[in-house]
Motif scaffolding. Sequence first.
Motif, mmCIF file in Angstrom:
data_model
loop_
_atom_site.group_PDB
_atom_site.id
_atom_site.type_symbol
_atom_site.label_atom_id
_atom_site.label_comp_id
_atom_site.label_asym_id
_atom_site.label_seq_id
_atom_site.Cartn_x
_atom_site.Cartn_y
_atom_site.Cartn_z
ATOM 1 N N SER A 1 -2.512 9.123 -3.603
ATOM 2 C CA SER A 1 -2.494 7.796 -4.221
ATOM 3 C C SER A 1 -1.729 6.762 -3.400
ATOM 4 C CB SER A 1 -1.873 7.884 -5.623
ATOM 5 O OG SER A 1 -0.528 8.340 -5.535
ATOM 6 N N MET A 2 -0.956 7.218 -2.406
ATOM 7 C CA MET A 2 -0.154 6.296 -1.611
ATOM 8 C C MET A 2 -0.284 6.606 -0.128
ATOM 9 S SD MET A 2 3.380 5.884 -3.767
ATOM 10 C CE MET A 2 3.900 4.579 -2.658
ATOM 11 N N VAL A 3 -0.188 5.552 0.675
ATOM 12 C CA VAL A 3 -0.274 5.700 2.125
ATOM 13 C C VAL A 3 0.894 4.958 2.753
ATOM 14 C CG1 VAL A 3 -1.625 5.231 4.188
ATOM 15 C CG2 VAL A 3 -2.779 5.877 2.063
ATOM 16 N N PHE A 4 1.611 5.652 3.618
ATOM 17 C CA PHE A 4 2.716 5.002 4.323
ATOM 18 C C PHE A 4 2.142 4.327 5.566
ATOM 19 C CE2 PHE A 4 6.313 4.743 7.246
ATOM 20 C CZ PHE A 4 7.284 4.179 6.426
ATOM 21 N N ASP A 5 1.914 3.029 5.458
ATOM 22 C CA ASP A 5 1.351 2.293 6.570
ATOM 23 C C ASP A 5 2.103 0.975 6.748
ATOM 24 O OD1 ASP A 5 0.559 0.865 4.356
ATOM 25 O OD2 ASP A 5 -1.582 1.260 4.601
ATOM 26 N N SER A 6 1.599 0.137 7.625
ATOM 27 C CA SER A 6 2.260 -1.143 7.909
ATOM 28 C C SER A 6 2.319 -2.023 6.665
ATOM 29 C CB SER A 6 1.528 -1.879 9.030
ATOM 30 O OG SER A 6 1.570 -1.123 10.216
ATOM 31 N N ALA A 7 1.296 -1.932 5.808
ATOM 32 C CA ALA A 7 1.278 -2.742 4.591
ATOM 33 C C ALA A 7 2.395 -2.329 3.637
ATOM 34 C CB ALA A 7 -0.076 -2.616 3.899
ATOM 35 N N PHE A 8 2.618 -1.003 3.495
ATOM 36 C CA PHE A 8 3.694 -0.524 2.622
ATOM 37 C C PHE A 8 5.047 -1.022 3.132
ATOM 38 C CE2 PHE A 8 6.963 2.365 1.216
ATOM 39 C CZ PHE A 8 6.635 2.596 -0.118
ATOM 40 N N ILE A 9 5.257 -0.912 4.441
ATOM 41 C CA ILE A 9 6.519 -1.360 5.046
ATOM 42 C C ILE A 9 6.702 -2.860 4.832
ATOM 43 C CG2 ILE A 9 7.774 -1.631 7.224
ATOM 44 C CD1 ILE A 9 6.355 0.919 8.209
ATOM 45 N N HIS A 10 5.621 -3.613 5.028
ATOM 46 C CA HIS A 10 5.688 -5.072 4.887
ATOM 47 C C HIS A 10 6.057 -5.471 3.458
ATOM 48 C CE1 HIS A 10 4.666 -9.292 5.382
ATOM 49 N NE2 HIS A 10 3.871 -9.212 4.339
ATOM 50 N N HIS A 11 5.428 -4.850 2.472
ATOM 51 C CA HIS A 11 5.699 -5.196 1.070
ATOM 52 C C HIS A 11 7.137 -4.861 0.679
ATOM 53 C CE1 HIS A 11 1.698 -6.530 0.348
ATOM 54 N NE2 HIS A 11 1.129 -5.336 0.447
ATOM 55 N N TRP A 12 7.620 -3.714 1.149
ATOM 56 C CA TRP A 12 9.005 -3.341 0.814
ATOM 57 C C TRP A 12 9.988 -4.323 1.464
ATOM 58 C CZ3 TRP A 12 13.921 -2.213 2.027
ATOM 59 C CH2 TRP A 12 14.675 -1.498 1.085
ATOM 60 N N LYS A 13 9.697 -4.667 2.717
ATOM 61 C CA LYS A 13 10.562 -5.603 3.435
ATOM 62 C C LYS A 13 10.606 -6.955 2.742
ATOM 63 C CE LYS A 13 11.266 -7.562 8.049
ATOM 64 N NZ LYS A 13 10.765 -7.599 9.452
ATOM 65 N N ARG A 14 9.443 -7.472 2.315
ATOM 66 C CA ARG A 14 9.386 -8.760 1.620
ATOM 67 C C ARG A 14 10.176 -8.710 0.313
ATOM 68 N NH1 ARG A 14 5.003 -12.051 2.175
ATOM 69 N NH2 ARG A 14 6.132 -13.345 0.634
ATOM 70 N N ARG A 15 10.081 -7.597 -0.384
ATOM 71 C CA ARG A 15 10.785 -7.454 -1.656
ATOM 72 C C ARG A 15 12.297 -7.460 -1.431
ATOM 73 N NH1 ARG A 15 8.852 -2.616 -3.079
ATOM 74 N NH2 ARG A 15 6.838 -3.566 -3.514
ATOM 75 N N TRP A 16 12.729 -6.716 -0.433
ATOM 76 C CA TRP A 16 14.165 -6.657 -0.124
ATOM 77 C C TRP A 16 14.686 -8.033 0.284
ATOM 78 C CZ3 TRP A 16 18.211 -3.418 -0.652
ATOM 79 C CH2 TRP A 16 19.351 -3.664 0.104
ATOM 80 N N GLU A 17 13.966 -8.719 1.131
ATOM 81 C CA GLU A 17 14.391 -10.041 1.583
ATOM 82 C C GLU A 17 14.428 -11.043 0.439
ATOM 83 O OE1 GLU A 17 11.623 -10.847 4.687
ATOM 84 O OE2 GLU A 17 12.732 -9.684 6.205
ATOM 85 N N PHE A 18 13.505 -10.909 -0.513
ATOM 86 C CA PHE A 18 13.501 -11.803 -1.676
ATOM 87 C C PHE A 18 14.761 -11.586 -2.512
ATOM 88 C CE2 PHE A 18 12.433 -13.098 -5.999
ATOM 89 C CZ PHE A 18 11.812 -14.321 -5.789
ATOM 90 N N LEU A 19 15.107 -10.326 -2.727
ATOM 91 C CA LEU A 19 16.297 -10.015 -3.513
ATOM 92 C C LEU A 19 17.568 -10.512 -2.830
ATOM 93 C CD1 LEU A 19 15.459 -6.339 -4.585
ATOM 94 C CD2 LEU A 19 15.340 -8.379 -6.020
ATOM 95 N N ARG A 20 17.644 -10.315 -1.521
ATOM 96 C CA ARG A 20 18.863 -10.649 -0.782
ATOM 97 C C ARG A 20 18.984 -12.142 -0.486
ATOM 98 N NH1 ARG A 20 22.986 -9.255 -0.020
ATOM 99 N NH2 ARG A 20 23.302 -8.772 2.167
ATOM 100 N N GLN A 21 17.893 -12.761 -0.089
ATOM 101 C CA GLN A 21 17.970 -14.139 0.377
ATOM 102 C C GLN A 21 17.626 -15.155 -0.713
ATOM 103 O OE1 GLN A 21 15.525 -14.352 3.943
ATOM 104 N NE2 GLN A 21 16.440 -12.489 4.765
ATOM 105 N N HIS A 22 16.523 -14.935 -1.419
ATOM 106 C CA HIS A 22 16.096 -15.912 -2.422
ATOM 107 C C HIS A 22 16.917 -15.784 -3.714
ATOM 108 C CE1 HIS A 22 13.271 -18.813 -4.125
ATOM 109 N NE2 HIS A 22 13.280 -18.081 -5.235
ATOM 110 N N MET A 23 17.117 -14.553 -4.148
ATOM 111 C CA MET A 23 17.889 -14.340 -5.373
ATOM 112 C C MET A 23 19.384 -14.223 -5.104
ATOM 113 S SD MET A 23 15.268 -11.680 -7.325
ATOM 114 C CE MET A 23 16.372 -11.404 -8.698
#
Length: 532
Positions: free
Chosen positions: A439-461
């Motif tokens: 059901s899950m694939v560790f690819d560039s898209a997974f890395i990108h989404h996690w990175k965006r989420r982390w940056e949103f929490l740290r920088q925007h919030m």
Amino acid sequence: MISSQGPPCFSHQKDSPQEPSRVHALSVLPMCARLRLPSLHLCQDHSHLSKQQPWNTVHYQLVTSDAKSASAGKAAAVEAEFAKAGISAEVTQKVLERYKPYITWDVETKLRPALQSWLQELGTEQLSQQLQKAQRLLVCKPEECSEVYSWLMSKGVSAARVQQKAPTVLTRELRAVQNTFEALQQAAAFSEAQMCALFHKHSVALAYGPDRVLGTLQAVSLMLGMPMTSESFRQVIMAAHPRLFHHSAATLHQRVTFFCQMYATATHVVKAALTSGTFTITEAVMQARAAKLQEQLGWDSKQLKQKLSAQPHILRCGPSTIARNLQAMQGAGFSQTQVWEMCTTQPALLAVKWDSDTSVEKLQFVTLLLGLHLDEIAVRPHLLACSVSGWLGPRVWFLYQTGAIEAPNTVMTSGLFGYITQPQVRFSERFCAPSAFPSMVFDSAFIHHWKRRWEFLRQHMSLSVETIAAHQDLLLTSLHDRLAPRWQLLSSIANVQTAFKAEDHLTALATLSDQDFVDFVTIHETVVGRQA
């Protein structure tokens, strides 16, 4: 036309490329003022000159005094011309201090026409701004810069990037730039795409003539033992340090050869030295810094060679920088012995600024979210060389979301800890087989989404790592569907209700269903309406 970023900026430095040939009207003192005359005892007061003074002494003093007066008058005239162009006295002073030849320019025939042509091109305000960044701007004409700029664009090269990295290029004659471009392309058989990539990184190469840049290619070819037309050679040149073409071929060859003779353990170190930019420091500095490293970390000669062969860029860090970084590591809680052992195992840590936000975040992530103690980190220093958002985080959360580990802080005891520092390909081969987690694939898209989420929490919030560790469900929440819109709603309530703090409702943000969250927001908006 010049790019919207403005005209080229010039820097005055020892290794700067030759300026385009332009003649300046230099003021010349009379021959008698330039002669070295013996026994000159000049009186301070010209009206009371000693009768016993030789005639040549008096003449020298008067001529020198006249020359100084003329020079002061010339400077005043130049400053007045800048003022007429709308340039403030403060900016003018700065420009004249950094590019003194303007003082020698004839005001009517050279300075005034140059100022007027650039005023027509840029206007007063932008000209003032550009002169502060590009003191030599008036040396070239707007149309000359535009000509080179347009030609570079026609070749697919980002002229704006060249202008930013090596602004002198735009002041050269077009034919000179073309000659260098063609010489490089023919000598190493670069493709058009490679030429664009080459000059985006090594823009300064176009500021020199063909002989200079070809000499650099030949020196690299000789040191590597590769023909210039091979693909391997082209890749080395494009990967080399951005200052590769700043130095003469002789200097480049001499410094790299010295480094390899003193500290290399194998021939591959030549490539590492070219990539890391070790050649940007002199041989004496290399020796001094290598000796200091041995003193600071207790390395013997064999260890020194091993570490510098693997990480040549360490020599580009000054002893004071390394001492400060070592002290900061101890300040983070590691013992002196641990620091020495960590840096011996992972020399790249010597160049890390440990009191930076990135380093502090990394150490907090590993301790607070992954549950490691400092002693456990000390024996695994390679962890601290991995980024949080692009490496450690995505791998650990993939294992967590697929059920391979019970929680992020159990990765250490799961038997899978070694995989979180593996490259993407090897990690994917181990955990992305169809039978493993379909059901899950560790690819560039997974890395990108996690990175965006982390940056949103740290920088925007603006959440601290401690707060994220206490609300780890946030890292499982969809950024676009839930996290971003819900945070916006909570923030809007906080803007009108001073007692309401959005960060106090992170659990609701991450865990409530859509309907429950709507009800939650409605309740608080009703309270806000009543208060209003």
